[in-house]
Scaffold this motif. Sequence first.
Motif, PDB file in Angstrom:
ATOM      1  N   TYR A 173       0.882  -1.171   0.000  1.00 16.76           N
ATOM      2  CA  TYR A 173       0.000   0.000   0.000  1.00 16.76           C
ATOM      3  C   TYR A 173       0.916   1.216   0.000  1.00 16.76           C
ATOM      4  O   TYR A 173       1.443   1.590   1.049  1.00 16.76           O
ATOM      5  N   ASP A 174       1.135   1.810  -1.179  1.00 15.56           N
ATOM      6  CA  ASP A 174       2.135   2.877  -1.324  1.00 15.56           C
ATOM      7  C   ASP A 174       3.475   2.344  -0.825  1.00 15.56           C
ATOM      8  O   ASP A 174       3.943   1.356  -1.327  1.00 15.56           O
ATOM      9  N   SER A 175       4.065   2.959   0.212  1.00 17.96           N
ATOM     10  CA  SER A 175       5.350   2.441   0.710  1.00 17.96           C
ATOM     11  C   SER A 175       5.174   1.492   1.900  1.00 17.96           C
ATOM     12  O   SER A 175       6.142   0.905   2.377  1.00 17.96           O
ATOM     13  N   ILE A 176       3.947   1.317   2.372  1.00 16.77           N
ATOM     14  CA  ILE A 176       3.690   0.433   3.507  1.00 16.77           C
ATOM     15  C   ILE A 176       3.442  -0.990   3.017  1.00 16.77           C
ATOM     16  O   ILE A 176       2.659  -1.216   2.098  1.00 16.77           O
ATOM     17  N   LEU A 177       4.114  -1.936   3.652  1.00 17.38           N
ATOM     18  CA  LEU A 177       3.924  -3.348   3.339  1.00 17.38           C
ATOM     19  C   LEU A 177       3.202  -4.014   4.497  1.00 17.38           C
ATOM     20  O   LEU A 177       3.579  -3.847   5.662  1.00 17.38           O
ATOM     21  N   LYS A 178       2.173  -4.765   4.168  1.00 13.22           N
ATOM     22  CA  LYS A 178       1.452  -5.563   5.155  1.00 13.22           C
ATOM     23  C   LYS A 178       1.889  -7.009   4.978  1.00 13.22           C
ATOM     24  O   LYS A 178       1.663  -7.613   3.932  1.00 13.22           O
TER      25      LYS A 178
END
Length: 148
Positions: A48-53
């Motif tokens: 999610y954009d630069s966030i990784l889940k």
Amino acid sequence: MTKQSFEDLVINNSAKAGGDIAKLNDRQAILKFSMDSGIEQRLYITKYDSILKFSVPSAAVFDSLEEIPHIVSSILLTKNAAYKLGEWCVEKNQGKVVYSIMHNVDMNFIDSGYFVNLVHFLISECDKFDGFLVEAEVGCANLNRLTG
């Protein structure tokens, strides 16, 4: 730290973590891990954009929140308080409710060591929980995936 694409991050680190890439595109990866317990754990990484889940769904799948044995939630919430990485959550997936262990992180702060430590922690905690489900004979929809 050099910026790399999501796909490069997964390709460069999945083998170091001991996983096989089952799916990879510019937004999602699925890694498979064969555990010593005999269970195959699947780790999902979603960008999610630069966030990784990072998320590992357990075998604890229920038709509704009302069916969840609340002692299980209490145990997992207690575990959350001790964790430095990861947290247990309840996610909706295809109309079902599933316990997953997950962690969100900005991909700009991930190096190989962090990736490997995070992945090992998440899959091993989920594997322990799935083993507990089998031993405790917790009634959930997906338990047969573990016991055959």
